[in-house]
Design an enzyme around this catalytic site. Structure first.
Site, PDB file in Angstrom:
ATOM      1  N   LYS A 121       5.028 -70.607 -31.424  1.00 40.07           N
ATOM      2  CA  LYS A 121       5.344 -69.037 -30.651  1.00 40.07           C
ATOM      3  C   LYS A 121       5.605 -67.823 -30.940  1.00 40.07           C
ATOM      4  O   LYS A 121       6.590 -68.354 -31.873  1.00 40.07           O
ATOM      5  CB  LYS A 121       5.624 -68.812 -28.748  1.00 40.07           C
ATOM      6  CG  LYS A 121       4.044 -67.934 -28.687  1.00 40.07           C
ATOM      7  CD  LYS A 121       3.809 -68.451 -27.525  1.00 40.07           C
ATOM      8  CE  LYS A 121       2.747 -66.998 -26.627  1.00 40.07           C
ATOM      9  NZ  LYS A 121       1.858 -67.244 -25.089  1.00 40.07           N
ATOM     10  N   ASP A 158      -1.021 -62.186 -27.315  1.00 39.45           N
ATOM     11  CA  ASP A 158      -0.524 -62.417 -25.660  1.00 39.45           C
ATOM     12  C   ASP A 158      -0.127 -60.993 -25.182  1.00 39.45           C
ATOM     13  O   ASP A 158      -0.777 -60.405 -25.418  1.00 39.45           O
ATOM     14  CB  ASP A 158       1.447 -63.516 -25.875  1.00 39.45           C
ATOM     15  CG  ASP A 158       2.408 -63.780 -25.042  1.00 39.45           C
ATOM     16  OD1 ASP A 158       1.282 -64.789 -24.313  1.00 39.45           O
ATOM     17  OD2 ASP A 158       2.518 -63.130 -24.404  1.00 39.45           O
TER      18      ASP A 158
HETATM   19  P1  NDP Z   1      -1.590 -57.908 -21.679  1.00 43.05           P
HETATM   20  O1  NDP Z   1      -0.312 -56.697 -22.398  1.00 43.05           O
HETATM   21  O2  NDP Z   1      -2.780 -57.750 -21.558  1.00 43.05           O
HETATM   22  O3  NDP Z   1      -0.883 -56.997 -20.460  1.00 43.05           O
HETATM   23  C1  NDP Z   1       0.325 -57.909 -19.323  1.00 43.05           C
HETATM   24  C2  NDP Z   1       0.737 -56.814 -17.588  1.00 43.05           C
HETATM   25  O4  NDP Z   1       1.826 -57.294 -17.607  1.00 43.05           O
HETATM   26  C3  NDP Z   1       0.836 -55.544 -18.197  1.00 43.05           C
HETATM   27  O5  NDP Z   1      -0.291 -54.676 -16.750  1.00 43.05           O
HETATM   28  C4  NDP Z   1       1.471 -55.284 -17.976  1.00 43.05           C
HETATM   29  O6  NDP Z   1       2.274 -54.241 -18.344  1.00 43.05           O
HETATM   30  C5  NDP Z   1       2.492 -56.494 -17.315  1.00 43.05           C
HETATM   31  N1  NDP Z   1       4.047 -56.705 -18.032  1.00 43.05           N
HETATM   32  C6  NDP Z   1       4.022 -57.240 -18.744  1.00 43.05           C
HETATM   33  N2  NDP Z   1       4.830 -57.531 -18.729  1.00 43.05           N
HETATM   34  C7  NDP Z   1       6.393 -56.605 -17.814  1.00 43.05           C
HETATM   35  C8  NDP Z   1       7.145 -56.743 -17.698  1.00 43.05           C
HETATM   36  N3  NDP Z   1       8.281 -57.196 -18.248  1.00 43.05           N
HETATM   37  N4  NDP Z   1       7.191 -55.934 -16.122  1.00 43.05           N
HETATM   38  C9  NDP Z   1       6.545 -55.818 -15.168  1.00 43.05           C
HETATM   39  N5  NDP Z   1       5.245 -55.775 -15.881  1.00 43.05           N
HETATM   40  C10 NDP Z   1       5.391 -56.452 -16.590  1.00 43.05           C
HETATM   41  O7  NDP Z   1      -0.806 -59.151 -21.412  1.00 43.05           O
HETATM   42  P2  NDP Z   1      -1.600 -60.540 -21.649  1.00 43.05           P
HETATM   43  O8  NDP Z   1      -2.494 -60.254 -19.899  1.00 43.05           O
HETATM   44  O9  NDP Z   1      -2.289 -60.862 -22.189  1.00 43.05           O
HETATM   45  O10 NDP Z   1      -0.378 -62.109 -20.662  1.00 43.05           O
HETATM   46  C11 NDP Z   1       0.612 -61.699 -19.189  1.00 43.05           C
HETATM   47  C12 NDP Z   1       0.464 -62.950 -19.522  1.00 43.05           C
HETATM   48  O11 NDP Z   1      -0.476 -64.188 -19.179  1.00 43.05           O
HETATM   49  C13 NDP Z   1       2.337 -62.916 -20.028  1.00 43.05           C
HETATM   50  O12 NDP Z   1       2.566 -63.964 -19.442  1.00 43.05           O
HETATM   51  C14 NDP Z   1       1.060 -64.141 -21.110  1.00 43.05           C
HETATM   52  O13 NDP Z   1       2.185 -65.256 -22.057  1.00 43.05           O
HETATM   53  C15 NDP Z   1       0.331 -64.991 -20.410  1.00 43.05           C
HETATM   54  N6  NDP Z   1      -1.047 -65.700 -20.543  1.00 43.05           N
HETATM   55  C16 NDP Z   1      -2.203 -65.335 -21.877  1.00 43.05           C
HETATM   56  C17 NDP Z   1      -3.420 -65.570 -22.671  1.00 43.05           C
HETATM   57  C18 NDP Z   1      -4.067 -64.538 -22.899  1.00 43.05           C
HETATM   58  O14 NDP Z   1      -4.966 -65.200 -23.505  1.00 43.05           O
HETATM   59  N7  NDP Z   1      -3.419 -64.155 -23.600  1.00 43.05           N
HETATM   60  C19 NDP Z   1      -3.641 -66.803 -22.351  1.00 43.05           C
HETATM   61  C20 NDP Z   1      -1.876 -67.328 -21.365  1.00 43.05           C
HETATM   62  C21 NDP Z   1      -1.210 -67.055 -20.832  1.00 43.05           C
HETATM   63  P3  NDP Z   1       2.246 -52.777 -18.338  1.00 43.05           P
HETATM   64  O15 NDP Z   1       1.241 -52.119 -19.617  1.00 43.05           O
HETATM   65  O16 NDP Z   1       3.072 -52.020 -18.445  1.00 43.05           O
HETATM   66  O17 NDP Z   1       3.316 -53.404 -19.590  1.00 43.05           O
HETATM   67  O1  2IT Z   2       0.242 -68.536 -23.392  1.00 42.19           O
HETATM   68  C1  2IT Z   2      -0.823 -68.477 -23.901  1.00 42.19           C
HETATM   69  O2  2IT Z   2      -1.102 -69.685 -24.037  1.00 42.19           O
HETATM   70  C2  2IT Z   2      -1.608 -67.906 -24.940  1.00 42.19           C
HETATM   71  N1  2IT Z   2      -0.860 -66.386 -25.240  1.00 42.19           N
HETATM   72  C3  2IT Z   2      -3.106 -67.894 -25.790  1.00 42.19           C
HETATM   73  C4  2IT Z   2      -2.903 -68.701 -27.424  1.00 42.19           C
HETATM   74  C5  2IT Z   2      -3.756 -68.757 -27.873  1.00 42.19           C
HETATM   75  O3  2IT Z   2      -3.395 -69.733 -29.041  1.00 42.19           O
HETATM   76  O4  2IT Z   2      -4.566 -68.704 -27.264  1.00 42.19           O
END
Ligand code: NDP
Ligand code: 2IT
Length: 444
Positions: free
Chosen positions: A125, A165
């Site tokens: 990561k 992420d």
């Molecule tokens: P994005 O940046 O697309 O979206 C994140 C969302 O969460 C936004 O709405 C953001 O609001 C909100 N957010 C982030 N940080 C905070 C915080 N500290 N407090 C309140 N709201 C917050 O990220 P993802 O959707 O990609 O990721 C979301 C979660 O999913 C994370 O935990 C990530 O690790 C996990 N994840 C993502 C994967 C992926 O493929 N993208 C795969 C597996 C897990 P704002 O815009 O206002 O900051």
């Molecule tokens: O938390 C996660 O699994 C991710 N942000 C996706 C990682 C990836 O390599 O697609």
């Protein structure tokens, strides 16, 4: 002292300033007791000590120039945690809260998640405390170019393959890939995943984490003779994972009534308007305060609150530690039956325990959000064979992977006498493959 307690104590003593990392390690080792304390080979080979110490941590300066001509300096991090079952694989997070503890917790979790996908990927990561919010495209590009100029030395399609992420989506991956190609001279698409479709990206990667989450919940319900049809769902977050979880849940007949960002949250009793949400977040990069303009009957509230709403299913999809004990109590009081994590570690440990003790089916992120990284691995496969599969092909593979993960964690929980405890099931099933590979490799 048992082997597991001894390792937890040592990790705490060694990393006193890393609360998220300690939280993730404690949760995992806690549920491995039945495995590691009953077979001396794990202690003899120091498997847990080696699993909790990353292969390496790379930390670097990221200087860039903002639109006012001022030099800015951020910190870049890449944690290459464990490559026993394949090249390091895991996302990059750009958010002001990023620090070594958060990246280490995410990298540690990623090892078990990637193992659960059934695909040959190790765990890593990375990220930066850079805040993309309010930055111009040129500023984001300048930052990404500087970040990659250093990171390029350490990654590669058979070494370490970053992806997105929080704060890293298609735009950022594009800039990062452009700079990788420029500084290395290598047009190797398999060095990053989540790429655009014109330069080696996979169809369905954008949707994969959210869709995968819902596919796993669908299978879990099917196993109990139930379905998503007619269910009411609360989602937190409004980013990549949240948007596509809402899309798939809605397609499968559920009504999603909430979403949130870091400023506030929306309650839309008629069901979230996905086209409006996509326009606000994906096109305009705006705040959820805009949502009411599209949906006058919805409510917008500042702060946090999605878990107050009465729902059948809760899908936390924003960030770590966003569902607290009081939220868990509210969900239980409201009759919520399933909590499945789209985010990584969104539920605090006491909240998780409360949900489990009160009959809520709880699925940890390392199982339920694994569809994103699994589809990244499918993108790597397509890049290796220099072919692109159709959306339907990738989506069908993703569905099968999520179905397999559900049964794998369900069976592991049953096998160890803790049926229905999917925290234990996921940790045990994820651990076993990595541990077996490490044992085969000797002391390295
Ligand atoms: P994005 O940046 O697309 O979206 C994140 C969302 O969460 C936004 O709405 C953001 O609001 C909100 N957010 C982030 N940080 C905070 C915080 N500290 N407090 C309140 N709201 C917050 O990220 P993802 O959707 O990609 O990721 C979301 C979660 O999913 C994370 O935990 C990530 O690790 C996990 N994840 C993502 C994967 C992926 O493929 N993208 C795969 C597996 C897990 P704002 O815009 O206002 O900051
Ligand atoms: O938390 C996660 O699994 C991710 N942000 C996706 C990682 C990836 O390599 O697609």
């Amino acid at each position: 002292m048992s082997y597991s307690d001894d390792v937890i104590a040592r990790v705490k003593a060694k990393n006193p300033d890393q609360p998220e990392f300690i939280q993730a390690v404690t949760e995992v080792i806690d549920s491995l007791r039945l495995v590691v304390d009953n077979d001396p080979k794990y202690e003899e080979n120091a498997i847990l000590e080696r699993m909790t110490e990353p292969d390496r941590v790379i930390m670097f300066r990221v200087p860039w120039i903002d639109d006012n001509g001022k030099v800015q300096v951020n910190r870049g991090i890449r944690v290459q945690f464990n490559s026993a079952i394949g090249p390091y694989k895991g996302g990059l997070r750009f958010h002001p809260s990023v620090n070594l503890s958060i990246i280490k917790f995410l990298g540690f979790e990623q090892c078990f998640k990637n193992s659960l996908t059934g695909l040959p990927i190790g765990g890593g990561k990375g990220g930066s405390d850079f805040d993309p919010k309010g930055k111009s495209d040129r500023e984001v590009m300048a930052f990404c170019q500087s970040f990659m100029t250093e990171l390029a030395k350490y990654i590669g399609s058979d070494i370490d393959v970053p992806a997105g992420d929080i704060g890293v989506g298609g735009r950022e991956i594009g800039y990062l890939y452009g700079q990788y190609k420029r500084v290395t001279g290598l047009a190797t698409p398999g060095v990053l995943t989540g790429k655009g479709l014109t330069y080696g990206g996979s169809l369905a990667r954008t949707e994969a984490t959210g869709y995968g989450l819902v596919y796993l919940v669908q299978e879990l319900l099917k196993d109990r003779g139930d379905s998503l049809d007619g269910k009411t769902v609360a989602v937190s977050g409004a980013g990549n994972v949240a948007i596509y979880a809402i899309e798939k849940a809605t397609q499968l007949g559920a009504k999603v009534v909430t979403c949130s960002d870091s400023t506030g949250w929306v309650y839309d009793p008629e069901g979230i308007d996905l086209a409006a949400l996509k326009e606000i977040k994906e096109v305009n990069r705006a705040r959820l305060t805009e949502y009411k303009k599209y949906r006058p009957n919805s409510e917008y509230h500042d702060g946090r609150g999605v878990w107050q709403i009465k729902v059948d299913i809760a899908l936390p999809c924003a960030t770590q530690n966003e569902l607290f004990l009081e939220d868990a109590k509210q969900l239980v009081a409201n009759g919520c039956k399933v909590v499945a994590e789209g985010a990584n570690m969104p539920t605090t440990m006491d909240a998780t325990e409360y949900l489990q003790k009160n009959g809520v089916i709880f699925v940890p992120g390392k199982a339920s959000n694994a569809g994103g990284v699994a589809t990244s691995a499918l993108e790597m496969t397509q890049n290796s064979e220099r072919l692109s599969w159709t959306f339907e092909e990738v989506d069908a593979k993703l569905q099968q992977i999520m179905v397999n993960i559900y049964h794998n964690i369900d069976n592991a929980a049953k096998e160890y006498g803790v049926a229905g405890n999917y925290v234990a099931g996921a940790n045990i099933a994820g651990f076993q493959k990595v541990a077996d590979a490490m044992l085969a490799h000797g002391i390295v």
